[in-house]
Each structure stands twice: as C-alpha cells, then as structure tokens.
Design a protein around this motif. Structure first.
Motif, PDB file in Angstrom:
ATOM      1  N   GLN A  66       0.838  -1.191   0.000  1.00 27.47           N
ATOM      2  CA  GLN A  66       0.000   0.000   0.000  1.00 27.47           C
ATOM      3  C   GLN A  66       0.881   1.251   0.000  1.00 27.47           C
ATOM      4  O   GLN A  66       2.001   1.244   0.472  1.00 27.47           O
ATOM      5  CB  GLN A  66      -0.884   0.006   1.251  1.00 27.47           C
ATOM      6  N   SER A  67       0.311   2.327  -0.532  1.00 28.27           N
ATOM      7  CA  SER A  67       1.057   3.581  -0.599  1.00 28.27           C
ATOM      8  C   SER A  67       0.812   4.424   0.647  1.00 28.27           C
ATOM      9  O   SER A  67      -0.340   4.661   1.020  1.00 28.27           O
ATOM     10  CB  SER A  67       0.636   4.375  -1.845  1.00 28.27           C
ATOM     11  N   LEU A  68       1.891   4.876   1.236  1.00 28.80           N
ATOM     12  CA  LEU A  68       1.779   5.831   2.344  1.00 28.80           C
ATOM     13  C   LEU A  68       1.358   7.188   1.801  1.00 28.80           C
ATOM     14  O   LEU A  68       0.543   7.888   2.390  1.00 28.80           O
ATOM     15  CB  LEU A  68       3.115   5.934   3.077  1.00 28.80           C
ATOM     16  N   TYR A  69       1.960   7.562   0.685  1.00 30.31           N
ATOM     17  CA  TYR A  69       1.487   8.760  -0.048  1.00 30.31           C
ATOM     18  C   TYR A  69       1.852   8.610  -1.507  1.00 30.31           C
ATOM     19  O   TYR A  69       2.683   7.772  -1.870  1.00 30.31           O
ATOM     20  CB  TYR A  69       2.062  10.051   0.538  1.00 30.31           C
ATOM     21  N   ARG A  70       1.180   9.423  -2.311  1.00 29.78           N
ATOM     22  CA  ARG A  70       1.357   9.352  -3.770  1.00 29.78           C
ATOM     23  C   ARG A  70       1.763  10.705  -4.301  1.00 29.78           C
ATOM     24  O   ARG A  70       1.556  11.728  -3.644  1.00 29.78           O
ATOM     25  CB  ARG A  70       0.030   8.947  -4.419  1.00 29.78           C
ATOM     26  N   PRO A  71       2.288  10.760  -5.517  1.00 26.29           N
ATOM     27  CA  PRO A  71       2.567  12.061  -6.140  1.00 26.29           C
ATOM     28  C   PRO A  71       1.306  12.927  -6.163  1.00 26.29           C
ATOM     29  O   PRO A  71       0.204  12.414  -6.390  1.00 26.29           O
ATOM     30  CB  PRO A  71       3.005  11.686  -7.562  1.00 26.29           C
ATOM     31  N   ASN A  72       1.471  14.197  -5.899  1.00 22.42           N
ATOM     32  CA  ASN A  72       0.415  15.205  -5.870  1.00 22.42           C
ATOM     33  C   ASN A  72      -0.391  15.200  -4.570  1.00 22.42           C
ATOM     34  O   ASN A  72      -1.206  16.102  -4.380  1.00 22.42           O
ATOM     35  CB  ASN A  72      -0.530  15.077  -7.069  1.00 22.42           C
ATOM     36  N   ASP A  73      -0.179  14.230  -3.711  1.00 25.96           N
ATOM     37  CA  ASP A  73      -0.772  14.334  -2.381  1.00 25.96           C
ATOM     38  C   ASP A  73      -0.217  15.576  -1.696  1.00 25.96           C
ATOM     39  O   ASP A  73       0.979  15.866  -1.802  1.00 25.96           O
ATOM     40  CB  ASP A  73      -0.421  13.094  -1.532  1.00 25.96           C
ATOM     41  N   VAL A  74      -1.080  16.308  -1.015  1.00 24.52           N
ATOM     42  CA  VAL A  74      -0.587  17.490  -0.310  1.00 24.52           C
ATOM     43  C   VAL A  74       0.218  17.038   0.901  1.00 24.52           C
ATOM     44  O   VAL A  74      -0.095  16.025   1.532  1.00 24.52           O
ATOM     45  CB  VAL A  74      -1.740  18.408   0.145  1.00 24.52           C
ATOM     46  N   LEU A  75       1.257  17.813   1.177  1.00 28.95           N
ATOM     47  CA  LEU A  75       2.100  17.514   2.336  1.00 28.95           C
ATOM     48  C   LEU A  75       1.454  18.101   3.582  1.00 28.95           C
ATOM     49  O   LEU A  75       1.477  19.303   3.786  1.00 28.95           O
ATOM     50  CB  LEU A  75       3.499  18.120   2.131  1.00 28.95           C
ATOM     51  N   ALA A  76       0.883  17.263   4.405  1.00 28.84           N
ATOM     52  CA  ALA A  76       0.325  17.724   5.676  1.00 28.84           C
ATOM     53  C   ALA A  76       1.228  17.294   6.819  1.00 28.84           C
ATOM     54  O   ALA A  76       1.428  18.041   7.780  1.00 28.84           O
ATOM     55  CB  ALA A  76      -1.075  17.172   5.882  1.00 28.84           C
ATOM     56  N   THR A  77       1.772  16.093   6.712  1.00 30.80           N
ATOM     57  CA  THR A  77       2.648  15.578   7.755  1.00 30.80           C
ATOM     58  C   THR A  77       3.850  14.896   7.119  1.00 30.80           C
ATOM     59  O   THR A  77       3.764  14.342   6.035  1.00 30.80           O
ATOM     60  CB  THR A  77       1.928  14.536   8.636  1.00 30.80           C
ATOM     61  N   LEU A  78       4.930  14.943   7.839  1.00 27.22           N
ATOM     62  CA  LEU A  78       6.047  14.059   7.524  1.00 27.22           C
ATOM     63  C   LEU A  78       5.808  12.747   8.269  1.00 27.22           C
ATOM     64  O   LEU A  78       4.951  12.672   9.156  1.00 27.22           O
ATOM     65  CB  LEU A  78       7.372  14.685   7.970  1.00 27.22           C
ATOM     66  N   PHE A  79       6.552  11.725   7.920  1.00 27.15           N
ATOM     67  CA  PHE A  79       6.356  10.428   8.547  1.00 27.15           C
ATOM     68  C   PHE A  79       7.687   9.871   9.026  1.00 27.15           C
ATOM     69  O   PHE A  79       8.681   9.958   8.301  1.00 27.15           O
ATOM     70  CB  PHE A  79       5.731   9.439   7.557  1.00 27.15           C
ATOM     71  N   GLN A  80       7.649   9.317  10.202  1.00 31.60           N
ATOM     72  CA  GLN A  80       8.820   8.598  10.680  1.00 31.60           C
ATOM     73  C   GLN A  80       8.453   7.130  10.805  1.00 31.60           C
ATOM     74  O   GLN A  80       7.458   6.786  11.459  1.00 31.60           O
ATOM     75  CB  GLN A  80       9.264   9.135  12.034  1.00 31.60           C
ATOM     76  N   VAL A  81       9.239   6.288  10.168  1.00 32.22           N
ATOM     77  CA  VAL A  81       8.920   4.869  10.177  1.00 32.22           C
ATOM     78  C   VAL A  81       9.099   4.325  11.592  1.00 32.22           C
ATOM     79  O   VAL A  81      10.141   4.535  12.221  1.00 32.22           O
ATOM     80  CB  VAL A  81       9.821   4.096   9.194  1.00 32.22           C
ATOM     81  N   ARG A  82       8.067   3.646  12.072  1.00 27.17           N
ATOM     82  CA  ARG A  82       8.111   3.082  13.423  1.00 27.17           C
ATOM     83  C   ARG A  82       8.415   1.590  13.352  1.00 27.17           C
ATOM     84  O   ARG A  82       9.196   1.058  14.140  1.00 27.17           O
ATOM     85  CB  ARG A  82       6.780   3.327  14.115  1.00 27.17           C
ATOM     86  N   SER A  83       7.790   0.941  12.396  1.00 24.42           N
ATOM     87  CA  SER A  83       8.103  -0.471  12.169  1.00 24.42           C
ATOM     88  C   SER A  83       7.844  -0.788  10.702  1.00 24.42           C
ATOM     89  O   SER A  83       7.066  -0.111  10.033  1.00 24.42           O
ATOM     90  CB  SER A  83       7.228  -1.357  13.064  1.00 24.42           C
ATOM     91  N   GLY A  84       8.493  -1.813  10.203  1.00 26.02           N
ATOM     92  CA  GLY A  84       8.325  -2.181   8.809  1.00 26.02           C
ATOM     93  C   GLY A  84       9.330  -1.497   7.906  1.00 26.02           C
ATOM     94  O   GLY A  84      10.332  -0.934   8.371  1.00 26.02           O
ATOM     95  N   GLN A  85       9.045  -1.528   6.607  1.00 23.57           N
ATOM     96  CA  GLN A  85       9.967  -0.958   5.645  1.00 23.57           C
ATOM     97  C   GLN A  85       9.211  -0.379   4.456  1.00 23.57           C
ATOM     98  O   GLN A  85       8.141  -0.860   4.082  1.00 23.57           O
ATOM     99  CB  GLN A  85      10.934  -2.038   5.153  1.00 23.57           C
ATOM    100  N   PHE A  86       9.777   0.669   3.850  1.00 18.80           N
ATOM    101  CA  PHE A  86       9.160   1.306   2.690  1.00 18.80           C
ATOM    102  C   PHE A  86      10.179   1.416   1.562  1.00 18.80           C
ATOM    103  O   PHE A  86      11.389   1.413   1.789  1.00 18.80           O
ATOM    104  CB  PHE A  86       8.673   2.712   3.051  1.00 18.80           C
ATOM    105  N   VAL A 131       3.802   4.044  10.892  1.00 18.44           N
ATOM    106  CA  VAL A 131       4.566   5.287  10.904  1.00 18.44           C
ATOM    107  C   VAL A 131       3.990   6.224  11.953  1.00 18.44           C
ATOM    108  O   VAL A 131       2.818   6.121  12.328  1.00 18.44           O
ATOM    109  CB  VAL A 131       4.525   5.986   9.528  1.00 18.44           C
ATOM    110  N   CYS A 132       4.849   7.150  12.400  1.00 13.08           N
ATOM    111  CA  CYS A 132       4.386   8.246  13.237  1.00 13.08           C
ATOM    112  C   CYS A 132       4.221   9.477  12.350  1.00 13.08           C
ATOM    113  O   CYS A 132       5.089   9.789  11.534  1.00 13.08           O
ATOM    114  CB  CYS A 132       5.396   8.558  14.342  1.00 13.08           C
TER     115      CYS A 132
END
Lengths: 266, 266
Positions: A66-86, A131-132
């Motif tokens: 699944q996508s955490l975000y896609r191109p053209n999504d507005v930047l509202a938050t940054l993300f810090q990976v808590r577990s898993g991998q991207f 993610v956080c």
DNA sequence: CGCGTTCTTGATCGGTGTCAACATAAGTGG
DNA sequence: CCACTTATGTTGACACCGATCAAGAACGCG
C-alpha cells in the motif's frame, strides 16, 4: 561498510529519554519505540519546542504494497517509520517507476513534499508497517519559535542531501558488482544500527526493486548474488541474507572503477 | 529537454525589482546582475527580512582552477554564482575525486556545509568567476524572523533534493548515450534560461569532468560526441557545442533502458 | 492443490572499459 | 616570437561485463 566522508544517516542523535506525548493517546509510549535513537520528532521536542504534541501526531498503519502517499498528495505531515519498511519510487523521464531508496525504522519520509507542498514521489510499504505522523505545520511553528529547532531541521536536510549526493556519485560510477555490494553492506549496517543483527537479516524488497535501485536488471541481481554466495562472501536463502565475509565485500568497493576526475588542488 | 516531473531548478523566482544593498558598497548593482531572476538572496530580502544587507554580503572573485571552498572549511556564507562556472567535486569511497555537479550564474553553492557547519565538498572554478556571499548567520536570523523566509529556504532545499534524486535515478539507469544527451540538453536549457543562446554555447569543463559527472570514461565521451556530430545532432569544435537537432536528442532520452520497477499501484 | 509471481540459470550479443598510439591545443621559458 | 613541454582530446583494437531473450524452478497464495 567502511566510513564514508559524505555518507551519513538522516535523523537526530537524541539518545536521552524524551517526553512522551503519545502516552496520552493510547498508543504505546515513545520511550519503547525501536526508532527512538533516530527519532527526529523527539529530538525536535527536546530542542525547545514548547508544544511537542503539536508536532508529533498520530500513528498510521500501512499494509504491504500500500502507498503511504502518492505524487500530488498534499504535504500535511512528515512520517517517521516506526516499524516495517518502505520503498520510495519516482517516475523517471519515460514515466517508468524507479526505486530511489529504502526506508526502515527511524527513517524520515515525506521530504519530497517540501519543495511544492505536494509530494513528488510514492512511498510504498514493503511489508505491514507503521509510521508516526509529524505535523508539518507544527514543525514550521517550532522552527519559527526555536532557532535550535530550525538549525536541527536544516542540518537534517543537509545530511539527506549529502547522502543522496554520495549514493548518486557512487551508483553512477561503480560497476554492478560494487553497487550490489554497497547495497548489501548498507542494509547490513542499517539493520545493525537499529539493534538487529547486521550479519543476518531479511531483504523485504524483491530482486526487481533491488535492481531498479542499483541500476541493473533483476537477472543480474540474481547472478551477482549467486556469485557472492559462491565466493563465500554471503549466505542466501531466498530473501534471507547472511554476511559471511564482510571484509571481502568491503574490499570489493575499493577496486578501481571508472577513472576519477583530474585533481587540481590549489 | 522535455518537462520532468521531478526535475527542477534551484533558486527563487523573483522577477520583480529588488532592493539594492550592493550599491552602497561600490559594487555594481544587483539590478544589473545577470543572475537576478534566480537570486535567492534577493527573493529572501523581498520576503520580509528587515535587514537584507545582513544577508547579502560582499563579492568574491575566484580564478580558474581555484577552489571557492574545500572540505572541512567552515560554512560562514553561502555563495551565489554571479558570473563564470563551477564544478562541485566529492571524494568517493576510494578517495577519488568525482564531479557531482556544474553550477553557473544564479546557482547556489555551499549547501553541502549545512549538515555539519563544515563543507563536505570542493567547489572549483572552471573559469575566472565571481560569486556573491550570503551570510549564513544572517540567513538564519531572517528565517527566525520571517516565516515566509523560512518557507522559501525550506522549499529551495526541497527543490535541490528532488533535483539530485532525479539526476541520480537517471544516471543510474540510463545508458551512456542517454546520459550524455541529458547532460548536453541540460546545459543547453540552463544557458537558455540565463538569456544566452541555448543552441550554441561553450563547455567550460574538460571531457574528463563530463565523464566523471555522467559516469563514463573520457574516451567514451569523445566517441559519443563524435557519434552525435556524425548523426547531425550537434556541431562540435573543441569545447564549442551547437545543438543542431534538439528533437532527436530528446527522442534519445525516451528510448527504453534498464527495465523499470514493477508497478503495484493501490 | 493448482496457478501466478518471483527467482534462478543458460546462451548470445552489443555496449563500454581498457590500453595504446597519436593529434592538437595550451602553457612555459628562452 | 618561437621551441619546447605538458595537458587535453581523438581514434583504433580488443576483451569483458551486463542486457536480452528464453526456459525452467521454487515459492506464495488463492
């Protein structure tokens, strides 16, 4: 991976205990977060932000593929990976998807939205991940309020930029063997930095993703892995990798590739 | 060069007249600066910095083959190229020098010092050049004072990062022909963006520098240039290049190279 | 258990690095 | 201003790496 003058890791170096804005929200505490040592939000909070809860938002689970975000999504938050991998994916000149980076616990995602306020890349989970969320508005407020926070974030961006430049220079000039060795050693040291084993870990991405990242075909990835294994440098079973002879792998990176630039050093 | 989703140029877009802090110092006015359209300092000044003279410092001339800054130099000022050209050089894993970028009028130099406060790279003038100094302390003060200035600079860093990512992905995956074509078209459009001819210009860097940048040997650069010339795509005499058939060069970039990553698009 | 995806392995061929020799330009000193 | 030296650029022959196409194997998932 031997120390590199311009190879650096993103994120702060907060090793101390951090205030725990998450405990009030029912999630598990930041203090038990495996990514704590590299948590930027925690570091920012320590550096004078009067309201860290404005910065550190909620959590978000992202299923595999699944996508955490896609191109053209507005930047509202940054993300810090808590577990898993991207993996971070870009569309290149021909509209093809190219993997430009892998991110694991503690790594910061979403910086590709800083330029325009909209994300330019796609972040895809390689496994079920969490993610956080870090409010960008809150981060901006913190930077305006605290020069220390401003400096911290600018330094972080500087480190990211340097790391990109380093990998770019490396990937452009090295031959396939060296690129793959670099990739493996890099994954190894990042796993080790998180407290996991640096000599035995699982690759969460496909051979095709690896190939796209280092700029070779999946077949070549397979062949090179086979060669490393045959040389006794690594052990491989599907996506499980063991580093058997780190020294030889590092030596591989030191072989001379494409001739360097002429040095005029006044 | 056809529009690229993540290929962008650094620098602001200030097209209006800017206050002229330089006139009091005896230098020629900013208003006649050829780099004005992309001058970050000017844009920052417009965006609410109460004391632009704190940001925009003096000028500095750098002779051909001289270093503007070296690794470990402390970051006191950023630099905006006013005239001439620079190459940015990094030491890679083997201590070899690798060219990681070329900078011309209007481009911003020195960002490699943001991470640690000391420069990590070397900036070398390819010809006699002149730069404007931008006080980093002043810039930080401006960002603390003005949220607009903060946003402007963060956006600039975001753009730089995206551009690096784009070129990195491109250089890793394309074949030599395409990399060199990309380089030539890039130089062409940057010359054109500065108001010079985009179809006829002079390469200020050596073949070795080009090769180091795009990741091929100087011999291959020479051969490829010869092939482009033979195909009637360009005209070449030493370092003077003319773009004869831009369309064909652009088409070259669209040929399929290394297979792209598998697309899972949920 | 069957099927699609992912991974491996093989044969072949083109692109590039390598080494060498040479050509030309740039810089230097008399 | 010219002769010399050095840096830079060009061209050729050859070998090897890595892409390509094809087929088969191993796993994951329904």
């Amino acid at each position: 991976m031997k120390p590199h003058p311009i190879a650096v890791v993103p994120g702060g170096q907060a090793e101390l205990a951090v205030p725990d804005p998450m405990t009030a929200q029912g999630g598990s505490a930041c203090s038990v977060c495996p990514a704590l040592p590299t948590c930027m939000a925690g570091a920012m909070g320590m550096l004078g932000c009067t309201a860290p809860e404005l910065i550190i938002g909620g959590r978000r689970k992202v299923g595999r593929h699944q996508s955490l975000y896609r191109p053209n999504d507005v930047l509202a938050t940054l993300f810090q990976v808590r577990s898993g991998q991207f993996k971070l994916v870009a569309l290149d000149l021909m509209g093809e998807q190219r993997v430009i980076g892998f991110y694991m616990a503690g790594d910061l995602l979403g910086l590709d939205g800083l330029a325009t306020g909209q994300h330019q890349l796609r972040a895809v989970a390689l496994e079920d991940s969490e993610v956080c969320e870090i409010s960008y508005a809150g981060l901006q407020a913190a930077m305006s309020a605290s020069p220390a926070a401003l400096r911290q974030f600018i330094q972080l961006l500087g480190h990211v930029s340097l790391r990109e430049a380093a990998t770019s220079a490396f990937m452009s000039n090295m031959r396939c063997e060296q690129r793959l060795g670099y990739f493996l050693l890099n994954m190894s040291s990042r796993h080790a930095a998180l407290g996991y084993s640096g000599t035995s870990f699982m690759l969460r991405m496909s051979r095709a993703d690896i190939g796209s990242y280092v700029g070779i075909t999946p077949e070549s990835v397979s062949r090179l892995i086979g060669r490393f294994k045959h040389n006794g440098w690594i052990t491989v079973q599907r996506r499980n990798v063991g580093i058997a002879d780190r020294e030889q792998l590092q030596r591989l990176l030191s072989a001379d590739p494409i001739p360097a630039a002429h040095s005029s050093v006044p």
